[in-house]
Design a protein around this motif. Structure first.
Motif, PDB file in Angstrom:
ATOM      1  N   ASN A 177       1.989  -4.564  10.501  1.00  0.00           N
ATOM      2  CA  ASN A 177       1.686  -3.177  10.878  1.00  0.00           C
ATOM      3  C   ASN A 177       1.509  -2.249   9.683  1.00  0.00           C
ATOM      4  O   ASN A 177       0.802  -1.243   9.786  1.00  0.00           O
ATOM      5  N   ALA A 178       2.157  -2.558   8.549  1.00  0.00           N
ATOM      6  CA  ALA A 178       2.099  -1.651   7.399  1.00  0.00           C
ATOM      7  C   ALA A 178       1.543  -2.297   6.157  1.00  0.00           C
ATOM      8  O   ALA A 178       1.165  -1.587   5.229  1.00  0.00           O
ATOM      9  N   GLY A 179       1.488  -3.613   6.085  1.00  0.00           N
ATOM     10  CA  GLY A 179       0.949  -4.269   4.913  1.00  0.00           C
ATOM     11  C   GLY A 179       2.027  -4.863   4.030  1.00  0.00           C
ATOM     12  O   GLY A 179       3.219  -4.569   4.152  1.00  0.00           O
ATOM     13  N   LEU A 180       1.604  -5.735   3.120  1.00  0.00           N
ATOM     14  CA  LEU A 180       2.535  -6.463   2.274  1.00  0.00           C
ATOM     15  C   LEU A 180       3.317  -5.536   1.356  1.00  0.00           C
ATOM     16  O   LEU A 180       4.522  -5.680   1.189  1.00  0.00           O
ATOM     17  N   ARG A 181       2.639  -4.574   0.738  1.00  0.00           N
ATOM     18  CA  ARG A 181       3.307  -3.735  -0.254  1.00  0.00           C
ATOM     19  C   ARG A 181       4.457  -2.931   0.365  1.00  0.00           C
ATOM     20  O   ARG A 181       5.534  -2.825  -0.196  1.00  0.00           O
ATOM     21  N   ASN A 182       4.204  -2.364   1.522  1.00  0.00           N
ATOM     22  CA  ASN A 182       5.264  -1.597   2.180  1.00  0.00           C
ATOM     23  C   ASN A 182       6.437  -2.494   2.593  1.00  0.00           C
ATOM     24  O   ASN A 182       7.604  -2.088   2.541  1.00  0.00           O
ATOM     25  N   THR A 183       6.122  -3.723   3.003  1.00  0.00           N
ATOM     26  CA  THR A 183       7.189  -4.657   3.387  1.00  0.00           C
ATOM     27  C   THR A 183       8.053  -5.014   2.198  1.00  0.00           C
ATOM     28  O   THR A 183       9.294  -4.993   2.272  1.00  0.00           O
ATOM     29  N   LEU A 184       7.436  -5.350   1.067  1.00  0.00           N
ATOM     30  CA  LEU A 184       8.204  -5.684  -0.121  1.00  0.00           C
ATOM     31  C   LEU A 184       8.959  -4.476  -0.660  1.00  0.00           C
ATOM     32  O   LEU A 184      10.049  -4.613  -1.211  1.00  0.00           O
TER      33      LEU A 184
END
Length: 677
Positions: free
Chosen positions: A489-496
């Motif tokens: 829903n938010a992308g890899l960068r936001n998850t990391l």
């Protein structure tokens, strides 16, 4: 020096062409072998030494012939590993290097000039970005500079640059007209490919491989939508379908590959039933060295040209007619609400139920117990997804190694991994339960560059699962969305960033988030997209849209009028460029100023110069001029004589100062003569 031979020491044109050929060769660093690069550098050193006068004679022909034989043998030895394309490029660079050593005649220089143009074209095979285009445009300017230095060595370098710039400016409108008007045909032959490939998704995936890609910010493709843009959670960009599993590694099934090749030979195309709701968009893919294209399921080529060059496989892959050795633009229509039917369920079950016979005993036992509890396929899959959600699984780019019994270690011990870990484990579990399953690799999400433009990077790499729950066909399941829904829903960068793992990767450092750096990056990304979209991506479809905008209806009569109009425009431009030169003679400033002064003196005194020498006319005219006027006319005359007869080797800077001096004296002479009469 014998007749017909070029000078060696101090010959600027020879040095320019040597530097240019060397720079162009080194720009092709990827396909060149190390010894070819060393040969190119040695050749450049030889030409520099000859230019500076360190050596008076080039190596003899016997030495060059020996080098040619040794180079040919080396190329023949390594060509089997290089592939045809890279072998031909190495052969061309070797030939240019050897020709540079023997450069001594006009014919040699012109041959190297033609090879330089060809090397520029070869460079565009591998790199077509805006920076590469600017680099090769600069090399083209330098190549033309070497050519004008060869034919007009007496011109000062600023004058040579001015001539080249003026001619390129003249050629630009004609080039733009031809670019927009000429038909954009597909290649008449297939480019031979090498055995090496560029970075990106691989045909073999072991859990952890995609995590390595996720640390790269390399651009994969741009997607430009014509209408509504799908939300991030819907943007699953399929690249490859992996069906063969050996317990650790997934890869494309060789049975599927043979089946596809057989269908291509007989042109047996797959046409699934499609619903009306669709997305229309253009993909501009970067070079990958592989034929796999990217699209949202179910995807079909949108134009007749794309249909001829793209094959729609029965496992819903889009495959180009040849690997992407350079940027590739293609138009796609996707039907996201359409089911993924299987045209041959027996084949699908045969390919997607195979599991290793040994290993992972705990997983086999767990699946057997879970299957006895949930005999329904859909309920069993929901139970597996619930297990991922209920157990303390961790989404991370740096999971611990799992070399033996991957499924047991991942599901019951470590419980930490990236998307490929989750997809691999789930597909294996479904196969153990008798549910046909496979792993799909591609990209998920993407960043918005503009309102209708999505940029997808390597760090968007993703893997998910497809399974046959019923006879209706394939259904997508993404266990990553259960463990880390923010990834979807938010992308890899936001998850990391949320997990605190972001800081340890230099790719996502805070430096790239600062205002100035971010603005520069965004500006460059937009510039690169503009170049890819409107120059590299200008295909038949966009050309037809342009013609429709200009003509309304595309009819034979309108197209004929358009072509005739463009020919007339080009003819008028050529006439504007060349007719004035034919009708007027070019007079250098020194002569022009002197003739103007003579005209002024003749009008004031009534004495005609006729064919008298400048000094003789001065002696005759000074008897009839006042002292101030005579002084200025004397200065103009002596400057003219010095420029024309006494200073043939005067530098351009000194000559320009004399021209300014003469113009000033002529203007002053004109005023004095008016006051005299």
């Amino acid at each position: 020096m014998t007749a017909g031979r070029l000078p060696i020491a101090g010959h600027t044109a020879s040095l320019c062409i040597a530097v240019l050929i060397s720079v162009l060769s080194l720009s092709l660093l990827e396909p060149l072998m190390v010894w070819v690069i060393l040969l190119t550098l040695c050749t450049l050193f030889v030409r520099i030494s000859l230019y500076l006068g360190w050596y008076q004679n080039a190596p003899n022909q016997r030495t060059i012939n020996l080098l040619a034989v040794l180079s040919s043998l080396a190329l023949a030895w390594f060509s089997l590993n290089l592939g045809l394309l890279f072998s031909m490029i190495n052969l061309l660079v070797v030939a240019c290097s050897l020709k540079l050593i023997t450069l001594s005649k006009r014919r040699d220089f012109l041959q190297l000039f033609a090879c330089g143009l060809f090397l520029i074209g070869v460079g565009f095979i591998f790199q077509q970005g805006i920076l590469s285009a600017l680099f090769y445009f600069a090399t083209l300017l330098f190549l033309l500079f070497a050519l004008i230095s060869f034919y007009s060595p007496q011109l000062y370098w600023k004058k040579r640059t001015k001539v080249i710039s003026y001619q390129l400016l003249q050629a630009s409108p004609i080039a733009i007209i031809l670019f927009l008007l000429l038909p954009h045909l597909g290649p008449l032959w297939k480019m031979p490919t090498s055995q090496s490939t560029k970075t990106g998704l691989s045909e073999r995936v072991t859990p952890g491989d995609i995590a390595n890609l996720s640390q790269s910010d390399e651009l994969v493709f741009h997607a430009t939508f014509e209408g509504r843009v799908p939300v991030r959670s819907e943007r699953y960009w399929r690249a490859m379908t992996l069906e063969e599993f050996d317990g650790k590694t997934w890869q494309i099934s060789p049975h599927r590959e043979r089946f596809r090749q057989r269908n291509q030979r007989v042109n047996n195309r797959f046409l699934p039933a499609l619903l009306t709701s669709s997305y229309d968009y253009q993909i501009i893919a970067e070079a990958s060295g592989r034929p796999w294209l990217y699209a949202i399921d179910i995807a079909v080529p949108a134009t007749s040209t794309d249909k001829n060059q793209i094959w729609s496989s029965r496992d819903y892959q889009l495959i180009a007619n040849q690997p992407l050795m350079s940027k590739r633009a293609y138009n796609v229509r996707s039907f996201p609400l359409s089911p993924l039917p299987s045209p041959n369920l027996d084949l699908e079950r045969q390919l997607n139920l195979m599991v290793p016979k040994k290993g992972n005993e705990r997983t086999i036992s767990w699946v057997a117990d879970l299957r006895s509890t949930y005999p329904d396929n859909q309920q069993f899959i929901e139970a597996v997804l619930a297990y991922f959600g209920q157990q303390p699984f961790i989404y991370t780019l740096s999971p611990p190694p799992m070399r033996e019994n991957f499924a047991d270690t991942f599901l019951f011990d470590e419980r930490a991994g990236f998307c490929s870990h989750y997809a691999s484990a789930m597909a294996y579990v479904l196969r153990l339960a008798g549910i046909p399953a496979r792993m799909v690799t591609g990209y998920q999400g993407g960043e918005r560059l503009k309102d209708k433009v999505i940029s997808v990077y390597q760090y968007d790499a993703h893997a998910w699962v497809e399974a046959i729950v019923s006879d209706e066909g394939w259904t997508r399941f993404d266990p990553t969305a259960v463990v880390a829904p923010s990834r979807i829903n938010a992308g890899l960068r936001n998850t990391l960033d949320a997990t605190g793992e972001l800081a340890q990767y230099t790719l996502f450092s805070d430096f790239g988030k600062t205002g100035v750096v971010r603005e520069i990056s965004l500006m460059f990304a937009n510039l690169n997209y503009f170049w890819s979209r409107w120059v590299l991506g200008f295909d038949n479809r966009q050309q037809q849209n342009l013609f429709t905008l200009l003509l309304g209806n595309i009819t034979p009569l309108n197209m004929t009028l358009l072509i005739l109009g463009c020919l007339v425009a080009i003819s008028c431009l050529l006439a504007l460029y060349f007719i004035p030169r034919w009708s007027s003679k070019t007079i250098d400033p020194c002569t022009r100023y002197y003739l103007k002064a003579v005209s002024l003196v003749s009008s004031a005194t009534g004495i005609e110069r006729h064919n008298q020498p400048p000094l003789a006319f001065l002696a005759q005219a000074e008897k009839h001029l006042t002292a101030p006027a005579n002084l200025h006319f004397r200065v103009v005359t002596h400057c003219f004589v010095a420029q024309q007869y006494q200073a043939a080797a005067t530098k351009d800077k000194t000559r320009k100062r004399e021209h300014l001096k003469m113009r000033k004296e002529v203007n002053t002479l004109q005023r004095k003569l008016k006051n005299q009469w």
